[in-house]
Design a protein around this motif. Structure first.
Motif, PDB file in Angstrom:
ATOM      1  N   GLU A   1       0.799  -1.215   0.126  1.00  0.00           N
ATOM      2  CA  GLU A   1       0.151   0.030  -0.070  1.00  0.00           C
ATOM      3  C   GLU A   1       0.837   1.403  -0.021  1.00  0.00           C
ATOM      4  N   TYR A   2       1.925   1.239   1.018  1.00  0.00           N
ATOM      5  CA  TYR A   2       2.618   2.657   0.844  1.00  0.00           C
ATOM      6  C   TYR A   2       3.565   2.619  -0.505  1.00  0.00           C
ATOM      7  N   ALA A   3       3.994   1.498  -1.091  1.00  0.00           N
ATOM      8  CA  ALA A   3       4.855   1.832  -2.194  1.00  0.00           C
ATOM      9  C   ALA A   3       3.698   2.304  -3.327  1.00  0.00           C
ATOM     10  N   ARG A   4       2.650   2.004  -3.351  1.00  0.00           N
ATOM     11  CA  ARG A   4       1.436   2.451  -4.224  1.00  0.00           C
ATOM     12  C   ARG A   4       1.347   3.833  -4.053  1.00  0.00           C
ATOM     13  N   LYS A   5       1.000   4.247  -3.014  1.00  0.00           N
ATOM     14  CA  LYS A   5       0.690   5.558  -2.286  1.00  0.00           C
ATOM     15  C   LYS A   5       1.899   6.584  -2.865  1.00  0.00           C
ATOM     16  N   ILE A   6       3.074   6.020  -2.676  1.00  0.00           N
ATOM     17  CA  ILE A   6       4.439   7.051  -2.811  1.00  0.00           C
ATOM     18  C   ILE A   6       4.454   7.098  -4.431  1.00  0.00           C
ATOM     19  N   LEU A   7       4.264   5.870  -5.107  1.00  0.00           N
ATOM     20  CA  LEU A   7       4.441   5.959  -6.591  1.00  0.00           C
ATOM     21  C   LEU A   7       3.576   6.931  -7.282  1.00  0.00           C
ATOM     22  N   LEU A   8       2.038   7.056  -6.419  1.00  0.00           N
ATOM     23  CA  LEU A   8       1.184   7.641  -7.353  1.00  0.00           C
ATOM     24  C   LEU A   8       1.326   9.228  -6.820  1.00  0.00           C
ATOM     25  N   ALA A   9       1.931   9.492  -5.358  1.00  0.00           N
ATOM     26  CA  ALA A   9       1.993  10.817  -4.947  1.00  0.00           C
ATOM     27  C   ALA A   9       3.146  11.461  -5.654  1.00  0.00           C
ATOM     28  N   ALA A  10       4.082  10.878  -5.866  1.00  0.00           N
ATOM     29  CA  ALA A  10       5.510  11.299  -6.743  1.00  0.00           C
ATOM     30  C   ALA A  10       4.915  11.624  -8.047  1.00  0.00           C
ATOM     31  N   ASP A  11       3.927  11.324  -9.038  1.00  0.00           N
ATOM     32  CA  ASP A  11       3.442  11.587  -9.929  1.00  0.00           C
ATOM     33  C   ASP A  11       2.741  12.769 -10.338  1.00  0.00           C
ATOM     34  N   ARG A  12       2.117  13.094  -9.139  1.00  0.00           N
ATOM     35  CA  ARG A  12       1.074  14.244  -9.021  1.00  0.00           C
ATOM     36  C   ARG A  12       2.062  15.728  -8.757  1.00  0.00           C
ATOM     37  N   GLY A  13       1.950  16.527  -9.669  1.00  0.00           N
ATOM     38  CA  GLY A  13       2.245  17.974  -9.350  1.00  0.00           C
ATOM     39  C   GLY A  13       3.952  17.979  -9.533  1.00  0.00           C
ATOM     40  N   GLY A  14       4.387  17.267 -10.040  1.00  0.00           N
ATOM     41  CA  GLY A  14       6.277  17.403 -10.042  1.00  0.00           C
ATOM     42  C   GLY A  14       6.706  16.708  -8.940  1.00  0.00           C
ATOM     43  N   PRO A  15       8.379  16.844  -8.998  1.00  0.00           N
ATOM     44  CA  PRO A  15       8.940  16.209  -7.994  1.00  0.00           C
ATOM     45  C   PRO A  15       8.631  16.593  -6.650  1.00  0.00           C
ATOM     46  N   LYS A  16       8.589  15.750  -5.402  1.00  0.00           N
ATOM     47  CA  LYS A  16       8.299  15.863  -4.396  1.00  0.00           C
ATOM     48  C   LYS A  16       9.501  15.425  -3.282  1.00  0.00           C
ATOM     49  N   THR A  17       9.582  16.062  -2.295  1.00  0.00           N
ATOM     50  CA  THR A  17      10.758  15.720  -1.271  1.00  0.00           C
ATOM     51  C   THR A  17      10.076  14.585  -0.431  1.00  0.00           C
ATOM     52  N   ALA A  18      10.930  13.763   0.179  1.00  0.00           N
ATOM     53  CA  ALA A  18      10.625  12.860   1.215  1.00  0.00           C
ATOM     54  C   ALA A  18       9.640  13.271   2.229  1.00  0.00           C
ATOM     55  N   LYS A  19       9.897  14.460   2.588  1.00  0.00           N
ATOM     56  CA  LYS A  19       8.932  14.936   3.786  1.00  0.00           C
ATOM     57  C   LYS A  19       7.528  15.138   3.127  1.00  0.00           C
ATOM     58  N   THR A  20       7.527  15.831   1.857  1.00  0.00           N
ATOM     59  CA  THR A  20       6.123  15.850   1.276  1.00  0.00           C
ATOM     60  C   THR A  20       5.577  14.601   1.164  1.00  0.00           C
ATOM     61  N   LEU A  21       6.174  13.861   0.745  1.00  0.00           N
ATOM     62  CA  LEU A  21       5.828  12.435   0.402  1.00  0.00           C
ATOM     63  C   LEU A  21       5.139  11.671   1.662  1.00  0.00           C
ATOM     64  N   SER A  22       5.921  11.824   2.704  1.00  0.00           N
ATOM     65  CA  SER A  22       5.377  11.345   3.893  1.00  0.00           C
ATOM     66  C   SER A  22       4.106  12.042   4.429  1.00  0.00           C
ATOM     67  N   GLU A  23       4.049  13.455   4.373  1.00  0.00           N
ATOM     68  CA  GLU A  23       2.854  13.903   4.656  1.00  0.00           C
ATOM     69  C   GLU A  23       1.683  13.434   3.836  1.00  0.00           C
ATOM     70  N   GLU A  24       1.726  13.423   2.410  1.00  0.00           N
ATOM     71  CA  GLU A  24       0.911  13.111   1.514  1.00  0.00           C
ATOM     72  C   GLU A  24       0.332  11.646   1.639  1.00  0.00           C
ATOM     73  N   CYS A  25       1.284  10.784   2.075  1.00  0.00           N
ATOM     74  CA  CYS A  25       0.924   9.441   2.109  1.00  0.00           C
ATOM     75  C   CYS A  25       0.697   8.773   3.535  1.00  0.00           C
ATOM     76  N   ASP A  26       0.837   9.479   4.536  1.00  0.00           N
ATOM     77  CA  ASP A  26       0.515   9.429   5.821  1.00  0.00           C
ATOM     78  C   ASP A  26       1.358   8.325   6.198  1.00  0.00           C
ATOM     79  N   ALA A  27       2.824   8.462   6.051  1.00  0.00           N
ATOM     80  CA  ALA A  27       3.644   7.402   6.356  1.00  0.00           C
ATOM     81  C   ALA A  27       4.946   8.277   6.963  1.00  0.00           C
ATOM     82  N   SER A  28       5.705   7.304   7.735  1.00  0.00           N
ATOM     83  CA  SER A  28       6.950   7.777   8.295  1.00  0.00           C
ATOM     84  C   SER A  28       8.188   8.141   7.372  1.00  0.00           C
TER      85      SER A  28
END
Length: 120
Positions: A19-46
């Motif tokens: 589930e987290y890999a899918r969320k990260i993959l999809l979040a990193a596709d929306r709106g351009g490159p993202k930092t790990a912190k942004t991905l963490s917030e968007e995916c509700d993951a540490s």
């Protein structure tokens, strides 16, 4: 990228089942490159979970890391999905996986353009 063996396909299927890999993959596709912190917030993951999944996604060329330099000179890494298409085929009782990444599509376009212009 076209994984050559069923073990690669099985590993990618297993990765995409996470589930987290899918969320990260999809979040990193929306709106351009993202930092790990942004991905963490968007995916509700540490952050640890994000870095682990990003590392695995990078092993299979599904995410790439872009390093940028801010105006103050500090460096940061941003992540962006490279996966464009994923095809699963069932033939003779076997599953096969074919993937196309953005880099491959650009290369294909360049090759097509060269062919049209008569360059080889």
């Amino acid at each position: 990228m076209q994984p050559g063996g069923s073990s690669d396909s099985a590993a990618i299927f297993q990765l995409l089942a996470d589930e987290y890999a899918r969320k990260i993959l999809l979040a990193a596709d929306r709106g351009g490159p993202k930092t790990a912190k942004t991905l963490s917030e968007e995916c509700d993951a540490s952050l640890t979970t994000v870095y682990r999944r990003v590392s695995t996604l990078q092993e299979y060329d599904l995410i790439e890391e872009c390093r940028t330099v801010d105006a103050d000179g500090s460096h940061r890494s941003e992540f962006e999905t490279t996966l464009e298409e994923l095809h699963v085929d069932v033939t003779d009782g076997q599953l096969s996986l074919t993937m196309e990444t953005r880099d491959e599509l650009a290369d294909n376009f360049t090759d097509l353009w060269r062919g049209i212009r008569g360059e080889e």
